[in-house]
Design a protein around this motif. Structure first.
Motif, PDB file in Angstrom:
ATOM      1  N   PRO A 109     141.755  -9.032  -9.081  1.00  0.00           N
ATOM      2  CA  PRO A 109     142.605  -7.724  -9.007  1.00  0.00           C
ATOM      3  C   PRO A 109     142.964  -7.398  -7.209  1.00  0.00           C
ATOM      4  CG  PRO A 109     141.138  -7.002  -9.743  1.00  0.00           C
ATOM      5  CD  PRO A 109     140.454  -8.406  -9.433  1.00  0.00           C
ATOM      6  N   GLY A 110     144.606  -8.154  -7.276  1.00  0.00           N
ATOM      7  CA  GLY A 110     144.966  -7.722  -6.017  1.00  0.00           C
ATOM      8  C   GLY A 110     144.654  -9.958  -5.094  1.00  0.00           C
ATOM      9  N   ALA A 111     144.225 -10.838  -5.933  1.00  0.00           N
ATOM     10  CA  ALA A 111     144.484 -12.012  -5.133  1.00  0.00           C
ATOM     11  C   ALA A 111     145.555 -12.620  -4.681  1.00  0.00           C
ATOM     12  CB  ALA A 111     143.553 -12.047  -6.305  1.00  0.00           C
ATOM     13  N   ILE A 112     145.266 -12.882  -3.166  1.00  0.00           N
ATOM     14  CA  ILE A 112     146.210 -13.793  -2.196  1.00  0.00           C
ATOM     15  C   ILE A 112     146.750 -14.409  -3.993  1.00  0.00           C
ATOM     16  CG2 ILE A 112     144.610 -15.494  -1.639  1.00  0.00           C
ATOM     17  CD1 ILE A 112     147.699 -14.331   0.478  1.00  0.00           C
ATOM     18  N   ILE A 113     148.520 -14.904  -3.112  1.00  0.00           N
ATOM     19  CA  ILE A 113     148.679 -15.825  -3.931  1.00  0.00           C
ATOM     20  C   ILE A 113     148.038 -17.112  -4.618  1.00  0.00           C
ATOM     21  CG2 ILE A 113     150.409 -16.888  -1.946  1.00  0.00           C
ATOM     22  CD1 ILE A 113     152.870 -16.908  -3.999  1.00  0.00           C
ATOM     23  N   ASN A 114     148.476 -17.919  -5.381  1.00  0.00           N
ATOM     24  CA  ASN A 114     147.478 -18.902  -5.658  1.00  0.00           C
ATOM     25  C   ASN A 114     148.988 -19.601  -6.960  1.00  0.00           C
ATOM     26  OD1 ASN A 114     146.433 -21.135  -6.683  1.00  0.00           O
ATOM     27  ND2 ASN A 114     144.472 -19.877  -7.025  1.00  0.00           N
ATOM     28  N   TYR A 115     149.661 -21.023  -6.583  1.00  0.00           N
ATOM     29  CA  TYR A 115     150.548 -21.780  -7.900  1.00  0.00           C
ATOM     30  C   TYR A 115     149.780 -21.928  -8.676  1.00  0.00           C
ATOM     31  CZ  TYR A 115     154.089 -21.106  -4.131  1.00  0.00           C
ATOM     32  OH  TYR A 115     154.882 -19.707  -3.547  1.00  0.00           O
ATOM     33  N   THR A 116     148.250 -22.118  -8.578  1.00  0.00           N
ATOM     34  CA  THR A 116     147.128 -22.791 -10.196  1.00  0.00           C
ATOM     35  C   THR A 116     147.993 -21.947 -11.340  1.00  0.00           C
ATOM     36  OG1 THR A 116     145.616 -22.561  -8.802  1.00  0.00           O
ATOM     37  CG2 THR A 116     146.511 -24.787  -8.847  1.00  0.00           C
ATOM     38  N   GLY A 135     147.217 -26.967 -15.760  1.00  0.00           N
ATOM     39  CA  GLY A 135     148.176 -26.306 -14.679  1.00  0.00           C
ATOM     40  C   GLY A 135     147.469 -27.297 -14.105  1.00  0.00           C
ATOM     41  N   ARG A 136     149.173 -28.722 -13.023  1.00  0.00           N
ATOM     42  CA  ARG A 136     148.197 -29.815 -12.851  1.00  0.00           C
ATOM     43  C   ARG A 136     148.825 -29.639 -11.134  1.00  0.00           C
ATOM     44  NH1 ARG A 136     146.877 -34.285 -16.236  1.00  0.00           N
ATOM     45  NH2 ARG A 136     146.939 -33.757 -18.392  1.00  0.00           N
ATOM     46  N   LEU A 137     147.952 -30.480 -10.258  1.00  0.00           N
ATOM     47  CA  LEU A 137     149.087 -30.740  -8.993  1.00  0.00           C
ATOM     48  C   LEU A 137     148.473 -32.347  -8.429  1.00  0.00           C
ATOM     49  CD1 LEU A 137     147.832 -27.113  -7.328  1.00  0.00           C
ATOM     50  CD2 LEU A 137     150.445 -27.804  -7.670  1.00  0.00           C
ATOM     51  N   PRO A 138     149.407 -33.075  -7.912  1.00  0.00           N
ATOM     52  CA  PRO A 138     148.805 -34.585  -6.582  1.00  0.00           C
ATOM     53  C   PRO A 138     147.465 -33.287  -6.444  1.00  0.00           C
ATOM     54  CG  PRO A 138     150.812 -33.404  -6.701  1.00  0.00           C
ATOM     55  CD  PRO A 138     150.774 -32.211  -7.058  1.00  0.00           C
ATOM     56  N   LEU A 139     146.957 -35.140  -5.943  1.00  0.00           N
ATOM     57  CA  LEU A 139     145.405 -34.760  -4.876  1.00  0.00           C
ATOM     58  C   LEU A 139     145.457 -34.117  -4.104  1.00  0.00           C
ATOM     59  CD1 LEU A 139     143.847 -37.890  -6.719  1.00  0.00           C
ATOM     60  CD2 LEU A 139     143.396 -34.934  -7.745  1.00  0.00           C
ATOM     61  N   HIS A 140     146.755 -34.159  -2.929  1.00  0.00           N
ATOM     62  CA  HIS A 140     146.573 -34.473  -1.512  1.00  0.00           C
ATOM     63  C   HIS A 140     146.980 -32.674  -1.629  1.00  0.00           C
ATOM     64  CE1 HIS A 140     150.606 -34.951  -2.739  1.00  0.00           C
ATOM     65  NE2 HIS A 140     150.900 -34.703  -1.734  1.00  0.00           N
ATOM     66  N   GLU A 147     146.089 -39.049 -11.147  1.00  0.00           N
ATOM     67  CA  GLU A 147     146.316 -38.657  -9.845  1.00  0.00           C
ATOM     68  C   GLU A 147     146.949 -37.925  -9.306  1.00  0.00           C
ATOM     69  OE1 GLU A 147     149.018 -41.358  -7.609  1.00  0.00           O
ATOM     70  OE2 GLU A 147     147.858 -43.646  -8.053  1.00  0.00           O
ATOM     71  N   GLU A 148     146.725 -36.815 -10.413  1.00  0.00           N
ATOM     72  CA  GLU A 148     146.506 -35.577 -10.302  1.00  0.00           C
ATOM     73  C   GLU A 148     145.042 -34.807 -10.585  1.00  0.00           C
ATOM     74  OE1 GLU A 148     151.311 -34.758 -11.778  1.00  0.00           O
ATOM     75  OE2 GLU A 148     149.378 -35.117 -13.190  1.00  0.00           O
ATOM     76  N   ALA A 149     144.934 -33.148  -9.943  1.00  0.00           N
ATOM     77  CA  ALA A 149     143.988 -32.383 -10.065  1.00  0.00           C
ATOM     78  C   ALA A 149     144.282 -31.252 -10.931  1.00  0.00           C
ATOM     79  CB  ALA A 149     143.475 -31.364  -9.001  1.00  0.00           C
ATOM     80  N   LEU A 150     143.360 -31.560 -12.568  1.00  0.00           N
ATOM     81  CA  LEU A 150     144.065 -30.857 -13.769  1.00  0.00           C
ATOM     82  C   LEU A 150     143.499 -29.602 -13.632  1.00  0.00           C
ATOM     83  CD1 LEU A 150     145.094 -30.243 -16.864  1.00  0.00           C
ATOM     84  CD2 LEU A 150     143.799 -31.811 -17.135  1.00  0.00           C
ATOM     85  N   PHE A 151     143.703 -28.651 -13.725  1.00  0.00           N
ATOM     86  CA  PHE A 151     142.527 -27.056 -13.338  1.00  0.00           C
ATOM     87  C   PHE A 151     142.309 -26.830 -14.965  1.00  0.00           C
ATOM     88  CE2 PHE A 151     144.946 -27.782 -10.003  1.00  0.00           C
ATOM     89  CZ  PHE A 151     144.397 -27.267  -8.837  1.00  0.00           C
ATOM     90  N   LEU A 152     140.958 -26.282 -14.807  1.00  0.00           N
ATOM     91  CA  LEU A 152     140.778 -26.086 -16.420  1.00  0.00           C
ATOM     92  C   LEU A 152     140.460 -24.952 -16.798  1.00  0.00           C
ATOM     93  CD1 LEU A 152     137.798 -28.685 -16.596  1.00  0.00           C
ATOM     94  CD2 LEU A 152     140.316 -28.941 -17.783  1.00  0.00           C
TER      95      LEU A 152
END
Length: 132
Positions: A25-32, A36-41, A14-19
């Motif tokens: 450079p200078g990209a917006i914040i990204n928690y992935t 790493g995994r995040l809940p699908l929703h 039930e998660e997205a697994l980031f491959l």
């Protein structure tokens, strides 16, 4: 080119697994992060995977998208995630391609870019006869 983040995720339970993730450079914040995994929703990639996942999974969490996920401020208020499905030989969704850009006016302009790129990845997968 979006000039921020591009990432690839697959469904894992039930998660997205980031491959993979490519960041400018200078990209917006990204928690992935890679592996790493995040809940699908809570991510645009997760929502696309969920929308095209098994019906039982959808019923447990939520239903449908418009062929892409548009998630302004879902993980961080300053970031917008947009994701589209990557399809396998049978048309099944095998991954989600997403970008993370600033959550600001005009950000919706990346939607057609993401959808086109995801279709290109899908064509490349099927042309090479790769699984999926």
């Amino acid at each position: 080119m979006v000039g921020h983040h591009v990432q690839l995720a697959v469904l894992e339970g039930e998660e997205a697994l980031f491959l993979e993730r490519l960041s400018a450079p200078g990209a917006i914040i990204n928690y992935t992060r890679i592996a790493g995994r995040l809940p699908l929703h809570v991510s645009s990639s997760g929502l696309v995977l969920l929308a095209h996942g098994p019906v039982a999974l959808q019923e447990r969490i939520l239903t449908g998208t418009l062929g892409y996920a548009y998630c302004p401020g879902y993980v961080h208020e300053d970031a917008l995630g947009v994701a589209a499905p990557v399809r396998g030989r049978q048309g099944e969704v095998v991954a989600a391609l997403s970008v993370i850009v600033p959550n600001e006016a005009g950000a919706a302009s990346v939607v057609p870019v993401v959808r086109t790129a995801a279709r290109g990845v899908s064509r490349a997968l099927t042309a090479r006869g790769l699984p999926g």
